[in-house]
Every structure is written in C-alpha cells, then in structure tokens.
Design a protein around this motif. Structure first.
Motif, PDB file in Angstrom:
ATOM      1  N   ALA A 261       0.829  -1.207   0.000  1.00 42.32           N
ATOM      2  CA  ALA A 261       0.000   0.000   0.000  1.00 42.32           C
ATOM      3  C   ALA A 261       0.865   1.259   0.000  1.00 42.32           C
ATOM      4  O   ALA A 261       0.566   2.232  -0.698  1.00 42.32           O
ATOM      5  N   ALA A 262       1.952   1.244   0.779  1.00 41.64           N
ATOM      6  CA  ALA A 262       2.841   2.402   0.836  1.00 41.64           C
ATOM      7  C   ALA A 262       3.493   2.665  -0.522  1.00 41.64           C
ATOM      8  O   ALA A 262       3.663   3.820  -0.929  1.00 41.64           O
ATOM      9  N   ARG A 263       3.840   1.594  -1.256  1.00 43.60           N
ATOM     10  CA  ARG A 263       4.427   1.759  -2.591  1.00 43.60           C
ATOM     11  C   ARG A 263       3.442   2.414  -3.547  1.00 43.60           C
ATOM     12  O   ARG A 263       3.850   3.080  -4.516  1.00 43.60           O
ATOM     13  N   ARG A 264       2.164   2.227  -3.297  1.00 42.17           N
ATOM     14  CA  ARG A 264       1.137   2.861  -4.137  1.00 42.17           C
ATOM     15  C   ARG A 264       0.789   4.266  -3.656  1.00 42.17           C
ATOM     16  O   ARG A 264      -0.142   4.897  -4.166  1.00 42.17           O
ATOM     17  N   GLY A 265       1.498   4.729  -2.653  1.00 42.26           N
ATOM     18  CA  GLY A 265       1.251   6.066  -2.135  1.00 42.26           C
ATOM     19  C   GLY A 265       0.143   6.153  -1.110  1.00 42.26           C
ATOM     20  O   GLY A 265      -0.309   7.246  -0.764  1.00 42.26           O
ATOM     21  N   GLU A 266      -0.309   5.005  -0.621  1.00 42.54           N
ATOM     22  CA  GLU A 266      -1.384   4.998   0.361  1.00 42.54           C
ATOM     23  C   GLU A 266      -0.820   5.120   1.770  1.00 42.54           C
ATOM     24  O   GLU A 266       0.322   4.746   2.031  1.00 42.54           O
ATOM     25  N   THR A 267      -1.645   5.646   2.687  1.00 37.02           N
ATOM     26  CA  THR A 267      -1.179   5.902   4.065  1.00 37.02           C
ATOM     27  C   THR A 267      -1.830   5.001   5.102  1.00 37.02           C
ATOM     28  O   THR A 267      -1.699   5.232   6.300  1.00 37.02           O
ATOM     29  N   GLY A 268      -2.563   3.997   4.660  1.00 37.16           N
ATOM     30  CA  GLY A 268      -3.183   3.081   5.605  1.00 37.16           C
ATOM     31  C   GLY A 268      -3.679   1.840   4.897  1.00 37.16           C
ATOM     32  O   GLY A 268      -3.811   1.813   3.662  1.00 37.16           O
ATOM     33  N   VAL A 269      -3.955   0.793   5.678  1.00 36.63           N
ATOM     34  CA  VAL A 269      -4.467  -0.456   5.121  1.00 36.63           C
ATOM     35  C   VAL A 269      -5.411  -1.080   6.148  1.00 36.63           C
ATOM     36  O   VAL A 269      -5.168  -1.002   7.360  1.00 36.63           O
ATOM     37  N   VAL A 270      -6.514  -1.654   5.659  1.00 34.38           N
ATOM     38  CA  VAL A 270      -7.468  -2.311   6.562  1.00 34.38           C
ATOM     39  C   VAL A 270      -6.806  -3.554   7.159  1.00 34.38           C
ATOM     40  O   VAL A 270      -6.357  -4.444   6.433  1.00 34.38           O
ATOM     41  N   ALA A 271      -6.747  -3.601   8.481  1.00 35.52           N
ATOM     42  CA  ALA A 271      -6.105  -4.717   9.169  1.00 35.52           C
ATOM     43  C   ALA A 271      -7.094  -5.817   9.522  1.00 35.52           C
ATOM     44  O   ALA A 271      -6.746  -7.001   9.519  1.00 35.52           O
ATOM     45  N   LEU A 272      -8.338  -5.443   9.826  1.00 35.60           N
ATOM     46  CA  LEU A 272      -9.315  -6.452  10.251  1.00 35.60           C
ATOM     47  C   LEU A 272     -10.724  -5.926  10.000  1.00 35.60           C
ATOM     48  O   LEU A 272     -11.035  -4.786  10.320  1.00 35.60           O
ATOM     49  N   THR A 273     -11.560  -6.760   9.385  1.00 36.51           N
ATOM     50  CA  THR A 273     -12.978  -6.468   9.192  1.00 36.51           C
ATOM     51  C   THR A 273     -13.776  -7.515   9.952  1.00 36.51           C
ATOM     52  O   THR A 273     -13.490  -8.712   9.860  1.00 36.51           O
ATOM     53  N   PHE A 274     -14.781  -7.077  10.713  1.00 34.07           N
ATOM     54  CA  PHE A 274     -15.545  -8.001  11.534  1.00 34.07           C
ATOM     55  C   PHE A 274     -16.955  -7.445  11.758  1.00 34.07           C
ATOM     56  O   PHE A 274     -17.181  -6.238  11.636  1.00 34.07           O
ATOM     57  N   PRO A 275     -17.933  -8.323  12.058  1.00 31.10           N
ATOM     58  CA  PRO A 275     -19.296  -7.832  12.317  1.00 31.10           C
ATOM     59  C   PRO A 275     -19.329  -6.899  13.524  1.00 31.10           C
ATOM     60  O   PRO A 275     -18.674  -7.156  14.540  1.00 31.10           O
ATOM     61  N   ALA A 276     -20.083  -5.823  13.402  1.00 29.96           N
ATOM     62  CA  ALA A 276     -20.199  -4.881  14.523  1.00 29.96           C
ATOM     63  C   ALA A 276     -20.781  -5.563  15.757  1.00 29.96           C
ATOM     64  O   ALA A 276     -20.552  -5.122  16.882  1.00 29.96           O
ATOM     65  N   ASN A 325     -20.462  -0.260   6.860  1.00 30.06           N
ATOM     66  CA  ASN A 325     -21.745  -0.285   6.171  1.00 30.06           C
ATOM     67  C   ASN A 325     -22.880  -0.307   7.194  1.00 30.06           C
ATOM     68  O   ASN A 325     -22.670  -0.628   8.367  1.00 30.06           O
ATOM     69  N   PHE A 326     -24.083   0.044   6.709  1.00 28.95           N
ATOM     70  CA  PHE A 326     -25.249   0.154   7.588  1.00 28.95           C
ATOM     71  C   PHE A 326     -26.464  -0.534   6.962  1.00 28.95           C
ATOM     72  O   PHE A 326     -27.383   0.127   6.476  1.00 28.95           O
ATOM     73  N   PRO A 327     -26.511  -1.871   6.957  1.00 30.86           N
ATOM     74  CA  PRO A 327     -27.693  -2.558   6.425  1.00 30.86           C
ATOM     75  C   PRO A 327     -28.919  -2.257   7.269  1.00 30.86           C
ATOM     76  O   PRO A 327     -28.864  -2.330   8.497  1.00 30.86           O
ATOM     77  N   ASP A 328     -30.009  -1.874   6.594  1.00 30.36           N
ATOM     78  CA  ASP A 328     -31.274  -1.532   7.272  1.00 30.36           C
ATOM     79  C   ASP A 328     -31.090  -0.394   8.276  1.00 30.36           C
ATOM     80  O   ASP A 328     -31.861  -0.265   9.229  1.00 30.36           O
ATOM     81  N   GLY A 329     -30.062   0.437   8.084  1.00 28.53           N
ATOM     82  CA  GLY A 329     -29.857   1.591   8.947  1.00 28.53           C
ATOM     83  C   GLY A 329     -29.116   1.302  10.241  1.00 28.53           C
ATOM     84  O   GLY A 329     -28.960   2.188  11.073  1.00 28.53           O
ATOM     85  N   PHE A 330     -28.622   0.083  10.422  1.00 29.19           N
ATOM     86  CA  PHE A 330     -27.915  -0.283  11.639  1.00 29.19           C
ATOM     87  C   PHE A 330     -26.479  -0.684  11.299  1.00 29.19           C
ATOM     88  O   PHE A 330     -26.195  -1.137  10.179  1.00 29.19           O
ATOM     89  N   PRO A 331     -25.540  -0.527  12.260  1.00 30.04           N
ATOM     90  CA  PRO A 331     -24.148  -0.894  11.990  1.00 30.04           C
ATOM     91  C   PRO A 331     -24.018  -2.332  11.509  1.00 30.04           C
ATOM     92  O   PRO A 331     -24.596  -3.248  12.097  1.00 30.04           O
ATOM     93  N   GLY A 332     -23.270  -2.519  10.402  1.00 34.40           N
ATOM     94  CA  GLY A 332     -23.061  -3.853   9.845  1.00 34.40           C
ATOM     95  C   GLY A 332     -21.685  -4.392  10.160  1.00 34.40           C
ATOM     96  O   GLY A 332     -21.487  -5.110  11.132  1.00 34.40           O
ATOM     97  N   ASP A 333     -20.698  -4.008   9.325  1.00 32.32           N
ATOM     98  CA  ASP A 333     -19.315  -4.437   9.539  1.00 32.32           C
ATOM     99  C   ASP A 333     -18.473  -3.282  10.069  1.00 32.32           C
ATOM    100  O   ASP A 333     -18.673  -2.126   9.698  1.00 32.32           O
ATOM    101  N   ALA A 334     -17.530  -3.614  10.928  1.00 35.20           N
ATOM    102  CA  ALA A 334     -16.576  -2.630  11.451  1.00 35.20           C
ATOM    103  C   ALA A 334     -15.197  -2.922  10.859  1.00 35.20           C
ATOM    104  O   ALA A 334     -14.879  -4.075  10.527  1.00 35.20           O
ATOM    105  N   GLU A 335     -14.389  -1.883  10.711  1.00 32.53           N
ATOM    106  CA  GLU A 335     -13.031  -2.028  10.179  1.00 32.53           C
ATOM    107  C   GLU A 335     -12.026  -1.386  11.127  1.00 32.53           C
ATOM    108  O   GLU A 335     -12.265  -0.285  11.643  1.00 32.53           O
ATOM    109  N   LEU A 336     -10.918  -2.075  11.352  1.00 33.47           N
ATOM    110  CA  LEU A 336      -9.765  -1.514  12.047  1.00 33.47           C
ATOM    111  C   LEU A 336      -8.694  -1.281  11.004  1.00 33.47           C
ATOM    112  O   LEU A 336      -8.308  -2.216  10.291  1.00 33.47           O
TER     113      LEU A 336
END
Length: 342
Positions: A261-276, A325-336
């Motif tokens: 990601a850094a080689r592409r000029g990005e300053t962060g990367v998603v480390a973990l995605t999990f259900p809220a 994301n917010f399926p049906d208006g409620f928290p869905g997945d969280a990202e660190l």
C-alpha cells in the motif's frame, strides 16, 4: 385497514398521538433519562437535538449497557484474556472503569418515526413489523407526539383494556388481526357488483393485479430468506471470532500489505474487518465515535488491538476504527485500519 366501524381507517397519526412528548438530549446523563422515564411512567423517550429532531431512542432495555454487573463482567473478561502474560494497555483499564453515563452511549438509533399524516393502519403495521412499543410522530422533521401500542389498542380493540396490563407484542398483534378479520367480514357482507362480461381470451385488471401481487410476495419471501440466512451466518461468524486470535501469520500478511500500500502512495491499510455485533455495544461507540471505543472490542478484534498496542504502536503506527456499512440503517461491519500517514 383497521376501519372496523368506518371511522378509524380515516384517522391519521396526529389524531391518536400523545402530544407534546418529552425527550432527552444526547449529552444528558443516563441517570437523568431513567429518572424522567420513572417520573412520567413511560418505558422509552426520544433523544432529540436542540431543534427537536430525532437522533435516537432510549428505552428500558438500553440501560443494560450501563449496568454495573455487565461492566464488571467485561473487566473480568479482559483480565482473563490477558492472563497469559501480556501487558494490559492502560487506556483499556481506564475505559472499563468509566461508566457509560451519557444518553448517546446507550441510545438506539435510528428512532422509528412517521409523518403526522401517516394513516393509523400504516402506523400499526410499522409497529408490528419492528416489534416496538412506540412510534414517534414528526411535523416538518420535528418530533411533536408519540403513538403507543396502547393508543392503537384503544382505537381498534377497546375491549382489551390496555390500562389494566402491559400491551405485549402478542396482545397487540392478536387484536390487530381480529380487527382486520372483522373489516374483511364487513366488506364480504356487502352485495358484490355485477360481474362484467369478459371477451374470450381476455383478462381482467384484477387478474393481472393478482399476478403482480403473487410475484411481489414471492420476491419478498426470497428476500426474507436471504436476510435470515445472512443473519444466521453472521451469528456463527461472531461466535467463531469471540474465541479466535490474531495470529503471527496474519500479522506478517498485514505487514506485507502495508508495504504494498505504501508503494502505491497509500497511508493506511485495513487490518481487520468483523461484524459490529462482535462489539459488546453492537458498534455504537465506534460509530459515534467515542474515544473509549477500544473497550467495546471482544474476541479477535480485541486481540488485534492489544497486539497493535504492544508491537506496532511503539513503531509509530496508529489505528483507526469505523463502521463500514449500515444494512437496514444499523451498523453492519466494522473495520480496524493500520495508519502510518496523515
């Protein structure tokens, strides 16, 4: 739909609502909200901004998040998690010691609302579909009243005497179904108009409408089954993540992704995605955001935070969290997200 005697079907939310309705602000204390509910004899209050617009709703069930017994259990869980020799991050202990004392920390959102011109039938259907005790009424986006199960029960099933006992979802739905059945019977008793003659090979609009209705019902059933299966799958994933740990292989993979990601000029990367739902508050603290959001993490998400705190923070890495994301208006997945730039 609920017009049993030819009057209630014409009524609107504004005709049956209780007005004005008391509310609380998001920064008021949970204790003050509880005292207001006790004083008014209600089980829920709208959470309003200074202009009276709805931000959420706080009810009896929400106070479980501020319950001291749960608070103690969360702390014990963290102590057990760290019993293997890891150092406990100081900010975790501080966060766990602080009580969730603000309304915004325990409220549910969004609050279910209807416009004051909504029909009583629509209000009843919404209340039944979401299994809630109350629907707030809006005028130009401002809360001006509330309609409860008891209000509707008095309208179309006065024999239920809602004042004598709590109006449970089962009692409400039963009365609602009886009201619909009585209306259907009254309509059936009316003399039907003469049937028009249909040319050979022709079709009526009613037949086509029935075909469309059948298609919509089948489509709704497919959607319902898909949502149910997704919820079941999500529940199984949460169970797995509660006991899972962020292992060395995953950490090595994260470092490789960070370099790419850094080689592409990005300053962060998603480390973990999990259900809220893996968070003890369903992702509320992350969504606010609350500075104590790390204390809501459980299972694999909590384990990754501790590894970041011990291994990566000293190397200059930051960590951010968001609801993806917010399926049906409620928290869905969280990202660190692991961050090394602004």
């Amino acid at each position: 739909m609920l017009d049993i005697v030819g009057s209630s079907g014409e009524k609107r939310a504004r005709d049956v609502m209780t007005s004005p309705v008391s509310g609380v602000g998001p920064d008021e204390s949970a204790r003050a909200a509880a005292e207001t509910m006790l004083r008014l004899g209600v089980s829920g209050l709208p959470v309003l901004d200074p202009q009276g617009r709805p931000l959420g709703v706080v009810s009896e069930g929400d106070f479980r998040f501020a319950d001291s017994a749960m608070h103690k259990k969360l702390r014990e869980d963290w102590v057990n998690l760290l019993a293997g020799g890891q150092d406990m991050a100081a900010n975790y202990l501080d966060a766990l010691e602080r009580e969730a004392d603000k309304v915004r920390q325990i409220m549910a959102k969004p609050a279910l609302c209807v416009d004051e011109d909504a029909s009583v039938a629509d209000v009843a259907d919404l209340m039944s579909a979401h299994r809630v005790k109350r629907i707030f009424v809006l005028r130009d986006g401002i809360v001006v009243g509330v309609v409860t199960r008891a209000d509707l029960l008095r309208l179309f099933a006065p024999e239920e005497r809602p004042q004598a006992r709590p109006v449970t979802p089962e009692v409400f739905d039963a009365a609602r179904q009886r009201a619909q059945a009585r209306l259907k019977k009254l309509k059936a008793e009316k003399a039907p108009p003469p049937e028009p003659e249909i040319p050979a090979g022709g079709v009526t609009a009613a037949e086509l409408k029935a075909m469309v209705g059948e298609f919509e019902r089948a489509k709704a059933q497919v959607q319902h089954d898909a949502i149910r299966q997704a919820h079941e799958k999500r529940g199984e994933l949460v169970k797995e993540l509660l006991t899972a740990r962020y292992d060395d292989k995953e950490m090595a993979q994260l470092m490789m992704l960070a370099r790419e990601a850094a080689r592409r000029g990005e300053t962060g990367v998603v480390a973990l995605t999990f259900p809220a739902a893996l968070c003890d508050d369903g992702g509320r603290a992350i969504n606010l955001p609350d500075r104590d959001w790390p204390a809501s993490l459980r299972g694999k998400a909590a384990d990754f935070f501790l590894r970041w705190d011990k291994e990566l923070r000293p190397l200059g890495f930051a960590l951010s969290a968001r609801i993806a994301n917010f399926p049906d208006g409620f928290p869905g997945d969280a990202e660190l997200t692991l961050v090394w730039g602004s």
